[in-house]
Design a protein around this motif. Structure first.
Motif, PDB file in Angstrom:
ATOM      1  N   GLU A   1      96.080  62.425  18.836  1.00 35.34           N
ATOM      2  CA  GLU A   1      97.096  62.774  17.854  1.00 35.34           C
ATOM      3  C   GLU A   1      98.349  63.348  18.518  1.00 35.34           C
ATOM      4  OE1 GLU A   1      97.390  62.659  14.280  1.00 35.34           O
ATOM      5  OE2 GLU A   1      95.920  61.086  14.699  1.00 35.34           O
ATOM      6  N   GLU A   2      98.290  63.552  19.830  1.00 32.96           N
ATOM      7  CA  GLU A   2      99.463  64.033  20.554  1.00 32.96           C
ATOM      8  C   GLU A   2     100.329  62.859  21.020  1.00 32.96           C
ATOM      9  OE1 GLU A   2      98.325  66.640  23.693  1.00 32.96           O
ATOM     10  OE2 GLU A   2      97.337  68.082  22.370  1.00 32.96           O
ATOM     11  N   THR A   3      99.709  61.893  21.677  1.00 31.30           N
ATOM     12  CA  THR A   3     100.480  60.741  22.163  1.00 31.30           C
ATOM     13  C   THR A   3     100.617  59.660  21.101  1.00 31.30           C
ATOM     14  OG1 THR A   3      98.523  59.594  23.017  1.00 31.30           O
ATOM     15  CG2 THR A   3      99.619  61.165  24.483  1.00 31.30           C
ATOM     16  N   LEU A   4      99.668  59.625  20.133  1.00 31.40           N
ATOM     17  CA  LEU A   4      99.650  58.599  19.086  1.00 31.40           C
ATOM     18  C   LEU A   4      99.608  57.196  19.684  1.00 31.40           C
ATOM     19  CD1 LEU A   4     102.282  60.205  16.657  1.00 31.40           C
ATOM     20  CD2 LEU A   4      99.780  60.339  16.514  1.00 31.40           C
ATOM     21  N   LEU A   5      98.859  57.074  20.777  1.00 36.10           N
ATOM     22  CA  LEU A   5      98.717  55.788  21.451  1.00 36.10           C
ATOM     23  C   LEU A   5      97.255  55.381  21.513  1.00 36.10           C
ATOM     24  CD1 LEU A   5     101.125  56.350  24.489  1.00 36.10           C
ATOM     25  CD2 LEU A   5     101.576  54.921  22.469  1.00 36.10           C
ATOM     26  N   ALA A   6      97.004  54.091  21.375  1.00 38.33           N
ATOM     27  CA  ALA A   6      95.675  53.539  21.594  1.00 38.33           C
ATOM     28  C   ALA A   6      95.509  53.222  23.077  1.00 38.33           C
ATOM     29  CB  ALA A   6      95.484  52.273  20.754  1.00 38.33           C
ATOM     30  N   PRO A   7      94.268  53.123  23.563  1.00 40.14           N
ATOM     31  CA  PRO A   7      94.065  52.817  24.990  1.00 40.14           C
ATOM     32  C   PRO A   7      94.701  51.498  25.419  1.00 40.14           C
ATOM     33  CG  PRO A   7      92.030  53.578  23.992  1.00 40.14           C
ATOM     34  CD  PRO A   7      92.999  53.380  22.864  1.00 40.14           C
ATOM     35  N   PHE A   8      94.714  50.509  24.513  1.00 36.58           N
ATOM     36  CA  PHE A   8      95.258  49.191  24.841  1.00 36.58           C
ATOM     37  C   PHE A   8      96.051  48.712  23.627  1.00 36.58           C
ATOM     38  CE2 PHE A   8      95.002  44.531  24.970  1.00 36.58           C
ATOM     39  CZ  PHE A   8      95.458  44.277  26.258  1.00 36.58           C
ATOM     40  N   SER A   9      97.281  48.281  23.857  1.00 27.37           N
ATOM     41  CA  SER A   9      98.151  47.862  22.756  1.00 27.37           C
ATOM     42  C   SER A   9      97.860  46.425  22.347  1.00 27.37           C
ATOM     43  CB  SER A   9      99.624  47.991  23.161  1.00 27.37           C
ATOM     44  OG  SER A   9     100.458  47.412  22.161  1.00 27.37           O
ATOM     45  N   PHE A  10      97.299  46.257  21.155  1.00 29.59           N
ATOM     46  CA  PHE A  10      97.062  44.915  20.632  1.00 29.59           C
ATOM     47  C   PHE A  10      98.384  44.201  20.358  1.00 29.59           C
ATOM     48  CE2 PHE A  10      92.825  46.411  18.593  1.00 29.59           C
ATOM     49  CZ  PHE A  10      92.217  46.404  19.828  1.00 29.59           C
ATOM     50  N   LYS A  11      99.375  44.938  19.889  1.00 30.27           N
ATOM     51  CA  LYS A  11     100.677  44.332  19.580  1.00 30.27           C
ATOM     52  C   LYS A  11     101.304  43.714  20.832  1.00 30.27           C
ATOM     53  CE  LYS A  11     102.635  47.954  17.807  1.00 30.27           C
ATOM     54  NZ  LYS A  11     103.654  48.832  17.182  1.00 30.27           N
ATOM     55  N   TYR A  12     101.301  44.474  21.906  1.00 27.45           N
ATOM     56  CA  TYR A  12     101.924  43.993  23.137  1.00 27.45           C
ATOM     57  C   TYR A  12     101.157  42.789  23.684  1.00 27.45           C
ATOM     58  CZ  TYR A  12     104.960  44.604  27.221  1.00 27.45           C
ATOM     59  OH  TYR A  12     105.909  44.437  28.199  1.00 27.45           O
ATOM     60  N   ALA A  13      99.833  42.834  23.571  1.00 25.33           N
ATOM     61  CA  ALA A  13      99.026  41.694  24.010  1.00 25.33           C
ATOM     62  C   ALA A  13      99.292  40.473  23.132  1.00 25.33           C
ATOM     63  CB  ALA A  13      97.544  42.055  23.983  1.00 25.33           C
ATOM     64  N   ALA A  14      99.461  40.691  21.819  1.00 24.04           N
ATOM     65  CA  ALA A  14      99.733  39.587  20.903  1.00 24.04           C
ATOM     66  C   ALA A  14     101.063  38.913  21.230  1.00 24.04           C
ATOM     67  CB  ALA A  14      99.734  40.092  19.465  1.00 24.04           C
ATOM     68  N   VAL A  15     102.048  39.705  21.600  1.00 26.66           N
ATOM     69  CA  VAL A  15     103.342  39.165  22.022  1.00 26.66           C
ATOM     70  C   VAL A  15     103.157  38.306  23.277  1.00 26.66           C
ATOM     71  CG1 VAL A  15     105.532  39.833  23.073  1.00 26.66           C
ATOM     72  CG2 VAL A  15     104.765  40.954  20.974  1.00 26.66           C
TER      73      VAL A  15
END
Length: 221
Positions: free
Chosen positions: A95-109
């Motif tokens: 909840e501090e970085t609000l990041l997932a371990p791996f970005s599905f969005k970036y991979a989808a691009v």
């Protein structure tokens, strides 16, 4: 061949968009060479005219059910093939970085499935942003791309911007070098959605910026 076996599984689910991504940009490239990325359409393709929060949440759950079925089939195949793989978690882990371990969005691009819209959501030609993403990282060389380098949203379209009740979107066009903070005030978005937890036990799904998007599902007249 692993690629063909994966394609056969996904061909049994023609509603699902999928592609392979080169993840050399990721720290996970040390362990996995490619990602299978797919986009499952939401159960209901809502517009602003038909949007209700409970319906939007249910559409997400419907897509998750389909996703779980497909992931189980893919896992069974990868185990049978003896392939090293990892399925990253969907949710952010902090909840501090609000990041997932791996970005599905970036991979989808990188898999050529779509681009990032002004709402900071991955947009597909077929469904717009009304999809649930997932990815499986696989230690196998798979045919990847082509990478989508920039937004295909019209410069003058501000429908998602206007739909955001908290004015968290900056009306900025994405390109492959963009940072999330340039497009959206995500801490503000998260803060407002989190106010839902006390009453409903979860964050507000808040899909208004998705429902407003003209791609994939034209608003009713």
């Amino acid at each position: 061949m692993l690629e063909h076996k994966l394609r056969r599984i996904l061909e049994n689910h023609p509603e699902i968009l999928y592609g392979f991504a080169d993840i050399s940009y990721s720290p996970y490239a040390k362990m996995y060479r490619s990602a299978l990325v797919f986009a499952v359409p939401y159960g209901k393709q809502l517009t602003l005219q038909t949007y209700r929060e409970p319906d939007f949440d249910q559409s997400i759950q419907d897509a998750r059910s389909v996703l779980d079925t497909v992931l189980a089939e893919i896992e069974a195949l990868l185990r049978a093939e003896g392939a090293a793989y990892w399925i990253p978690p969907v949710a952010q882990t902090s909840e501090e970085t609000l990041l997932a371990p791996f970005s599905f969005k970036y991979a989808a691009v990188h898999a050529g499935l779509g681009w990032i819209g002004k709402n900071d959501v991955m947009i597909t030609e077929r469904y717009g942003p009304r999809v649930r993403l997932s990815a499986v990282l696989i230690d196998s060389a798979l045919p990847c791309g082509p990478v989508i380098m920039e937004s295909r949203c019209p410069d003058d379209c501000v429908k998602c911007i206007d739909a955001c009740p908290h004015k968290a979107l900056h009306n900025v066009q994405w390109n492959i070098r963009s940072k999330r903070s340039e497009i959206i005030d995500y801490p503000l978005c998260n803060e407002k959605r989190s106010q839902f937890i006390a009453k409903h036990g979860r964050k507000n799904a808040c899909g208004l910026c998705l429902a407003a998007c003209p791609y994939g599902c034209e608003p009713e007249t």
